[in-house]
Design an enzyme around this catalytic site. Structure first.
Site, PDB file in Angstrom:
ATOM      1  N   ALA A  66       0.871  -1.180   0.000  1.00 16.41           N
ATOM      2  CA  ALA A  66       0.000   0.000   0.000  1.00 16.41           C
ATOM      3  C   ALA A  66       0.904   1.224   0.000  1.00 16.41           C
ATOM      4  O   ALA A  66       2.066   1.153   0.424  1.00 16.41           O
ATOM      5  CB  ALA A  66      -0.873  -0.018   1.245  1.00 16.41           C
ATOM      6  N   GLY A 111       0.717  -5.131   0.883  1.00 18.38           N
ATOM      7  CA  GLY A 111      -0.438  -5.257  -0.009  1.00 18.38           C
ATOM      8  C   GLY A 111      -0.093  -5.938  -1.331  1.00 18.38           C
ATOM      9  O   GLY A 111      -0.973  -6.509  -1.979  1.00 18.38           O
ATOM     10  N   GLU A 114      -0.234  -9.543  -0.545  1.00 17.21           N
ATOM     11  CA  GLU A 114      -1.660  -9.865  -0.383  1.00 17.21           C
ATOM     12  C   GLU A 114      -2.377  -9.908  -1.737  1.00 17.21           C
ATOM     13  O   GLU A 114      -3.292 -10.706  -1.934  1.00 17.21           O
ATOM     14  CB  GLU A 114      -2.312  -8.835   0.542  1.00 17.21           C
ATOM     15  CG  GLU A 114      -1.812  -8.978   1.984  1.00 17.21           C
ATOM     16  CD  GLU A 114      -2.208  -7.802   2.858  1.00 17.21           C
ATOM     17  OE1 GLU A 114      -1.797  -6.657   2.545  1.00 17.21           O
ATOM     18  OE2 GLU A 114      -2.929  -8.011   3.845  1.00 17.21           O
ATOM     19  N   GLU A 134       4.569  -5.115   7.366  1.00 10.50           N
ATOM     20  CA  GLU A 134       3.736  -4.105   8.041  1.00 10.50           C
ATOM     21  C   GLU A 134       4.176  -3.837   9.476  1.00 10.50           C
ATOM     22  O   GLU A 134       4.074  -2.725   9.984  1.00 10.50           O
ATOM     23  CB  GLU A 134       2.262  -4.541   8.041  1.00 10.50           C
ATOM     24  CG  GLU A 134       1.574  -4.450   6.691  1.00 10.50           C
ATOM     25  CD  GLU A 134       1.727  -5.693   5.841  1.00 10.50           C
ATOM     26  OE1 GLU A 134       2.566  -6.566   6.169  1.00 10.50           O
ATOM     27  OE2 GLU A 134       1.000  -5.795   4.838  1.00 10.50           O
TER      28      GLU A 134
HETATM   29  N1  COA Z   1       4.595   3.245  -0.630  1.00  7.06           N
HETATM   30  C1  COA Z   1       4.946   4.400  -1.170  1.00  7.06           C
HETATM   31  N2  COA Z   1       6.096   4.578  -1.846  1.00  7.06           N
HETATM   32  C2  COA Z   1       6.892   3.504  -1.974  1.00  7.06           C
HETATM   33  C3  COA Z   1       6.569   2.254  -1.437  1.00  7.06           C
HETATM   34  C4  COA Z   1       5.355   2.139  -0.739  1.00  7.06           C
HETATM   35  N3  COA Z   1       4.934   0.978  -0.219  1.00  7.06           N
HETATM   36  N4  COA Z   1       7.562   1.388  -1.712  1.00  7.06           N
HETATM   37  C5  COA Z   1       8.479   2.085  -2.422  1.00  7.06           C
HETATM   38  N5  COA Z   1       8.078   3.371  -2.570  1.00  7.06           N
HETATM   39  C6  COA Z   1       8.763   4.450  -3.276  1.00  7.06           C
HETATM   40  C7  COA Z   1       9.935   5.005  -2.468  1.00  7.06           C
HETATM   41  O1  COA Z   1       9.480   5.939  -1.512  1.00  7.06           O
HETATM   42  C8  COA Z   1      10.754   5.628  -3.567  1.00  7.06           C
HETATM   43  O2  COA Z   1      10.145   6.846  -3.950  1.00  7.06           O
HETATM   44  P1  COA Z   1      11.061   8.183  -4.180  1.00  7.06           P
HETATM   45  O3  COA Z   1      11.994   7.801  -5.304  1.00  7.06           O
HETATM   46  O4  COA Z   1      10.071   9.219  -4.569  1.00  7.06           O
HETATM   47  O5  COA Z   1      11.776   8.411  -2.895  1.00  7.06           O
HETATM   48  C9  COA Z   1      10.544   4.668  -4.742  1.00  7.06           C
HETATM   49  O6  COA Z   1       9.351   3.955  -4.460  1.00  7.06           O
HETATM   50  C10 COA Z   1      11.690   3.661  -4.889  1.00  7.06           C
HETATM   51  O7  COA Z   1      11.833   2.982  -3.658  1.00  7.06           O
HETATM   52  P2  COA Z   1      13.231   2.857  -2.875  1.00  7.06           P
HETATM   53  O8  COA Z   1      12.920   2.629  -1.444  1.00  7.06           O
HETATM   54  O9  COA Z   1      14.112   4.010  -3.228  1.00  7.06           O
HETATM   55  O10 COA Z   1      13.819   1.545  -3.545  1.00  7.06           O
HETATM   56  P3  COA Z   1      14.862   0.512  -2.899  1.00  7.06           P
HETATM   57  O11 COA Z   1      15.255  -0.404  -4.006  1.00  7.06           O
HETATM   58  O12 COA Z   1      15.924   1.235  -2.161  1.00  7.06           O
HETATM   59  O13 COA Z   1      14.015  -0.322  -1.801  1.00  7.06           O
HETATM   60  C11 COA Z   1      12.099  -1.561  -1.013  1.00  7.06           C
HETATM   61  C12 COA Z   1      12.975  -1.165  -2.229  1.00  7.06           C
HETATM   62  C13 COA Z   1      10.896  -2.333  -1.564  1.00  7.06           C
HETATM   63  C14 COA Z   1      12.902  -2.465  -0.071  1.00  7.06           C
HETATM   64  C15 COA Z   1      11.641  -0.292  -0.267  1.00  7.06           C
HETATM   65  O14 COA Z   1      11.099   0.627  -1.206  1.00  7.06           O
HETATM   66  C16 COA Z   1      10.581  -0.539   0.784  1.00  7.06           C
HETATM   67  O15 COA Z   1      10.903  -1.026   1.855  1.00  7.06           O
HETATM   68  N6  COA Z   1       9.317  -0.193   0.488  1.00  7.06           N
HETATM   69  C17 COA Z   1       8.242  -0.307   1.422  1.00  7.06           C
HETATM   70  C18 COA Z   1       7.761  -1.735   1.524  1.00  7.06           C
HETATM   71  C19 COA Z   1       6.663  -1.871   2.570  1.00  7.06           C
HETATM   72  O16 COA Z   1       6.863  -1.639   3.745  1.00  7.06           O
HETATM   73  N7  COA Z   1       5.481  -2.257   2.088  1.00  7.06           N
HETATM   74  C20 COA Z   1       4.358  -2.506   2.931  1.00  7.06           C
HETATM   75  C21 COA Z   1       3.525  -1.318   3.071  1.00  7.06           C
HETATM   76  S1  COA Z   1       2.131  -1.693   4.085  1.00  7.06           S
END
Ligand code: COA
Length: 260
Positions: A66, A111, A114, A134
């Site tokens: 999400a 999500g 999911e 989460e």
């Molecule tokens: N919601 C909103 N934005 C997200 C996102 C999410 N769930 N997951 C990634 N993004 C965005 C980042 O903020 C970043 O945006 P920006 O360039 O404007 O700063 C872009 O996507 C790229 O992500 P980034 O974190 O720079 O890539 P990465 O390769 O370093 O890391 C992940 C990848 C997936 C490990 C990391 O993005 C992450 O932990 N995301 C969240 C995952 C999460 O907790 N999901 C569950 C949500 S309930």
């Protein structure tokens, strides 16, 4: 509805829905969920689409969860609405009435995991990563993950993933039964389309009925499910597809199903 964050294409009787926000790793914001719901309803009502594939745009992500910038604004009241909205869209996937296959091409987190769990079959790229992180944000999975993951794998493994927020790679996901096959990254979509086309070549009455029986496992006892199976088996034997399928076998030719 015009889509900003989704792509949809069709190849014969297969629909391919791509979540398309690669700069945000295809995170599901409200707009994307609305578009997803609209697209699913169109697919459900489209008699020419037999099988749906869901995948993510770009090289890195299926769906990274999400959208955390929207999540961060939730309170007691709005969070319930948020959770129920995602749940109802994912329930729609599960109950679409036609097979839905996830082609997991990268991060499938929160999500996103999911979303894959709501599909009936999951194929993964060797680069895919799965997780329910989460707990790192002080919340729990809210789009059905606590229920679907626990039913699909086993309670201990599901608890380990949900309580630690750890990510697992495609090999571990395969070992746990979270996905059924892994492919070289660049081959994933084509292999998934081949699977979808194979299913689309069968009698669609039987495919729909089989799916109904499979999904009933969640809600019926075993003896109720066995009874349902006999009722639905009988219905199959009252279809044109049954006549065509059995005649084709006996006449040593390929069946030409009319899906009636
Ligand atoms: N919601 C909103 N934005 C997200 C996102 C999410 N769930 N997951 C990634 N993004 C965005 C980042 O903020 C970043 O945006 P920006 O360039 O404007 O700063 C872009 O996507 C790229 O992500 P980034 O974190 O720079 O890539 P990465 O390769 O370093 O890391 C992940 C990848 C997936 C490990 C990391 O993005 C992450 O932990 N995301 C969240 C995952 C999460 O907790 N999901 C569950 C949500 S309930």
């Amino acid at each position: 509805m015009e889509y900003k964050n989704l792509l949809f294409e069709r190849k014969n009787h297969v629909g391919i829905l791509t979540i398309n926000r690669p700069d945000k790793l295809n995170a599901l914001n409200n707009q994307t969920l609305d578009e997803l719901q609209d697209c699913l309803l169109n697919v459900q009502n489209d008699e020419n689409i037999f099988v749906l594939i869901i995948t993510g745009a770009g090289e890195k992500a299926f769906v990274a969860g999400a959208d955390i910038s929207e999540l961060a604004e939730l309170d007691l009241e709005t969070a319930k609405i948020f959770s129920e909205k995602g749940q109802s869209i994912f329930n729609l996937i599960e109950k679409l009435g036609k097979p839905v296959i996830a082609a997991v091409n990268g991060f499938a987190l929160g999500g996103g995991c999911e979303l894959a769990l709501a599909c009936h079959i999951r194929f993964a790229s060797e680069k895919a990563k799965f997780g329910q992180p989460e707990v790192n944000l002080g919340i729990i999975p809210g789009y059905g993950g606590t229920q679907r993951l626990t039913r699909l794998i086993n309670p201990g493994r599901s608890a380990e993933l949900i309580l630690t927020g750890d990510l697992i790679d495609a090999d571990d996901a395969l070992k746990m039964g979270l996905v059924s096959k892994i492919f070289i990254h660049d081959e994933l979509l084509n292999k998934t389309i081949l699977l979808a086309e194979k299913i689309a070549s069968k009698g669609q009455k039987a495919v729909g009925y089989a799916l109904k029986c499979i999904l009933s496992c969640d809600e019926l006892t075993k003896s109720e499910g066995i009874k349902l199976e006999a009722d639905i088996f009988a219905k199959c034997c009252n279809t044109d597809d049954f006549n065509e399928g059995t005649n084709a076998f006996l006449e040593k030719r390929k069946p030409n199903f009319k899906n009636t």
